[in-house]
Motif scaffolding. Structure first.
Motif, PDB file in Angstrom:
ATOM      1  N   SER A  75       0.829  -1.211   0.000  1.00 39.12           N
ATOM      2  CA  SER A  75       0.000   0.000   0.000  1.00 39.12           C
ATOM      3  C   SER A  75       0.861   1.257   0.000  1.00 39.12           C
ATOM      4  O   SER A  75       0.507   2.261  -0.629  1.00 39.12           O
ATOM      5  CB  SER A  75      -0.948  -0.001   1.200  1.00 39.12           C
ATOM      6  OG  SER A  75      -0.241   0.126   2.419  1.00 39.12           O
ATOM      7  N   TRP A  80      -2.578  -1.197  -5.669  1.00 35.81           N
ATOM      8  CA  TRP A  80      -3.961  -1.496  -5.326  1.00 35.81           C
ATOM      9  C   TRP A  80      -4.647  -2.321  -6.416  1.00 35.81           C
ATOM     10  O   TRP A  80      -5.870  -2.338  -6.507  1.00 35.81           O
ATOM     11  CB  TRP A  80      -4.751  -0.216  -5.063  1.00 35.81           C
ATOM     12  CG  TRP A  80      -4.309   0.459  -3.809  1.00 35.81           C
ATOM     13  CD1 TRP A  80      -3.654   1.649  -3.697  1.00 35.81           C
ATOM     14  CD2 TRP A  80      -4.452  -0.048  -2.483  1.00 35.81           C
ATOM     15  NE1 TRP A  80      -3.383   1.932  -2.382  1.00 35.81           N
ATOM     16  CE2 TRP A  80      -3.866   0.901  -1.608  1.00 35.81           C
ATOM     17  CE3 TRP A  80      -5.011  -1.198  -1.929  1.00 35.81           C
ATOM     18  CZ2 TRP A  80      -3.815   0.735  -0.230  1.00 35.81           C
ATOM     19  CZ3 TRP A  80      -4.965  -1.368  -0.551  1.00 35.81           C
ATOM     20  CH2 TRP A  80      -4.382  -0.407   0.283  1.00 35.81           C
ATOM     21  N   TYR A 105      -8.850  -6.998   0.863  1.00 34.80           N
ATOM     22  CA  TYR A 105      -7.785  -6.103   1.320  1.00 34.80           C
ATOM     23  C   TYR A 105      -7.829  -4.758   0.596  1.00 34.80           C
ATOM     24  O   TYR A 105      -7.055  -3.861   0.910  1.00 34.80           O
ATOM     25  CB  TYR A 105      -6.415  -6.736   1.079  1.00 34.80           C
ATOM     26  CG  TYR A 105      -6.164  -8.011   1.844  1.00 34.80           C
ATOM     27  CD1 TYR A 105      -6.473  -8.119   3.196  1.00 34.80           C
ATOM     28  CD2 TYR A 105      -5.608  -9.115   1.209  1.00 34.80           C
ATOM     29  CE1 TYR A 105      -6.242  -9.299   3.892  1.00 34.80           C
ATOM     30  CE2 TYR A 105      -5.361 -10.293   1.896  1.00 34.80           C
ATOM     31  CZ  TYR A 105      -5.684 -10.373   3.231  1.00 34.80           C
ATOM     32  OH  TYR A 105      -5.446 -11.540   3.917  1.00 34.80           O
ATOM     33  N   GLY A 106      -8.717  -4.632  -0.385  1.00 36.25           N
ATOM     34  CA  GLY A 106      -8.829  -3.386  -1.128  1.00 36.25           C
ATOM     35  C   GLY A 106      -8.156  -3.407  -2.479  1.00 36.25           C
ATOM     36  O   GLY A 106      -8.119  -2.385  -3.169  1.00 36.25           O
ATOM     37  N   PHE A 107      -7.640  -4.571  -2.896  1.00 37.63           N
ATOM     38  CA  PHE A 107      -7.004  -4.691  -4.203  1.00 37.63           C
ATOM     39  C   PHE A 107      -8.064  -4.929  -5.282  1.00 37.63           C
ATOM     40  O   PHE A 107      -9.026  -5.669  -5.071  1.00 37.63           O
ATOM     41  CB  PHE A 107      -5.991  -5.836  -4.218  1.00 37.63           C
ATOM     42  CG  PHE A 107      -4.801  -5.609  -3.331  1.00 37.63           C
ATOM     43  CD1 PHE A 107      -3.723  -4.859  -3.773  1.00 37.63           C
ATOM     44  CD2 PHE A 107      -4.749  -6.142  -2.057  1.00 37.63           C
ATOM     45  CE1 PHE A 107      -2.623  -4.644  -2.967  1.00 37.63           C
ATOM     46  CE2 PHE A 107      -3.655  -5.941  -1.233  1.00 37.63           C
ATOM     47  CZ  PHE A 107      -2.588  -5.182  -1.688  1.00 37.63           C
ATOM     48  N   THR A 108      -7.857  -4.334  -6.441  1.00 35.59           N
ATOM     49  CA  THR A 108      -8.782  -4.457  -7.563  1.00 35.59           C
ATOM     50  C   THR A 108      -8.272  -5.498  -8.556  1.00 35.59           C
ATOM     51  O   THR A 108      -7.132  -5.400  -9.024  1.00 35.59           O
ATOM     52  CB  THR A 108      -8.937  -3.109  -8.290  1.00 35.59           C
ATOM     53  OG1 THR A 108      -9.440  -2.142  -7.370  1.00 35.59           O
ATOM     54  CG2 THR A 108      -9.887  -3.231  -9.479  1.00 35.59           C
TER      55      THR A 108
END
Length: 243
Positions: A75, A80, A105-108
């Motif tokens: 991060s 991301w 975890y917020g990863f695309t």
């Protein structure tokens, strides 16, 4: 705009996993970098499970553990996005669990299409898919999230693949065929037109599927016949798994 400014504006990604399939994705990404007109995220490394004890670098890129420290390091670099490099050698929903966890975890998830693949503009491709070298996606095909269409495979018109489906190298899905979530079509297999393969099913390598396959079944041969009933939740053999 200077080259360094363009590079700074590109999204940054990791490959989840370090096994054979992950390295195939890396090779496809490398090919994209050498293809005029193609722009893809900057690849910053690999993401592996917390207990990973392999090399700290692969292809000169760092391997980050799925720990608080590893995720924080990514991060801080502005990473991301991810390519999903976990392979699939049998019908296995665990791969889908990993895909969802990494998103948590917020990863695309990003789809990676090899530049030698042919993908019709009418096809609907879900997030986190991989379409391999010399594969063909025909008009009005639907691919669910995290699907794999591997090297040299053909998905014909109006075929519908669910989430977390792997069409292994050299396979053919004929027109209007359907493959349910978490299923595997083995290398060199053929699923004929209008035929459905149920979720959590597996079609053996080289099989020719003439009739629909029940949920959770494993079929082999020409013509394909069931050899195992019930959900097949085996591990993924030697493939690297973020667990």
């Amino acid at each position: 705009m200077r080259v360094m400014d363009i590079e700074a504006d590109r999204p940054k990604a990791v490959i989840v996993g370090t096994g054979g399939h992950a390295q195939v994705l890396w090779a496809a990404w490398q090919t994209l970098q050498n293809t005029p007109g193609q722009v893809s995220p900057l690849l910053m490394g690999w993401l592996e499970h917390a207990g990973y004890q392999g090399p700290t670098h692969l292809m000169d890129l760092p391997v980050y553990p799925e720990t608080e420290a590893g995720l924080l390091a990514l991060s801080e670099q502005g990473v991301w996005a991810f390519y999903f490099g976990i392979g699939m050698v049998t019908a296995n929903p665990k791969r889908w669990d990993i895909f969802q966890r990494v998103q948590g975890y917020g990863f695309t998830p990003k789809t990676l299409i090899h530049p030698t693949a042919v993908v019709d503009s009418s096809a609907i491709i879900g997030p986190g898919c991989f379409i391999g070298a010399r594969s063909v996606i025909q008009p009005f095909v639907k691919l669910g999230a995290a699907a794999i269409v591997n090297t040299g495979s053909i998905v014909e018109h109006h075929a519908d693949m669910g989430q977390n489906v792997h069409v292994a190298p050299g396979s053919i899905l004929c027109g209007h065929s359907q493959v349910g979530d978490h299923s595997l079509i083995g290398a060199g297999a053929i699923v004929l037109q209008q035929v459905s393969v149920g979720r959590l099913a597996a079609v053996g390598a080289g099989s020719v599927v003439l009739q629909s396959v029940a949920e959770g079944a494993t079929v082999v041969g020409n013509p394909a016949r069931p050899v195992l009933q019930g959900h097949n939740r085996n591990q993924m053999g030697q493939e690297s798994v973020v667990s």
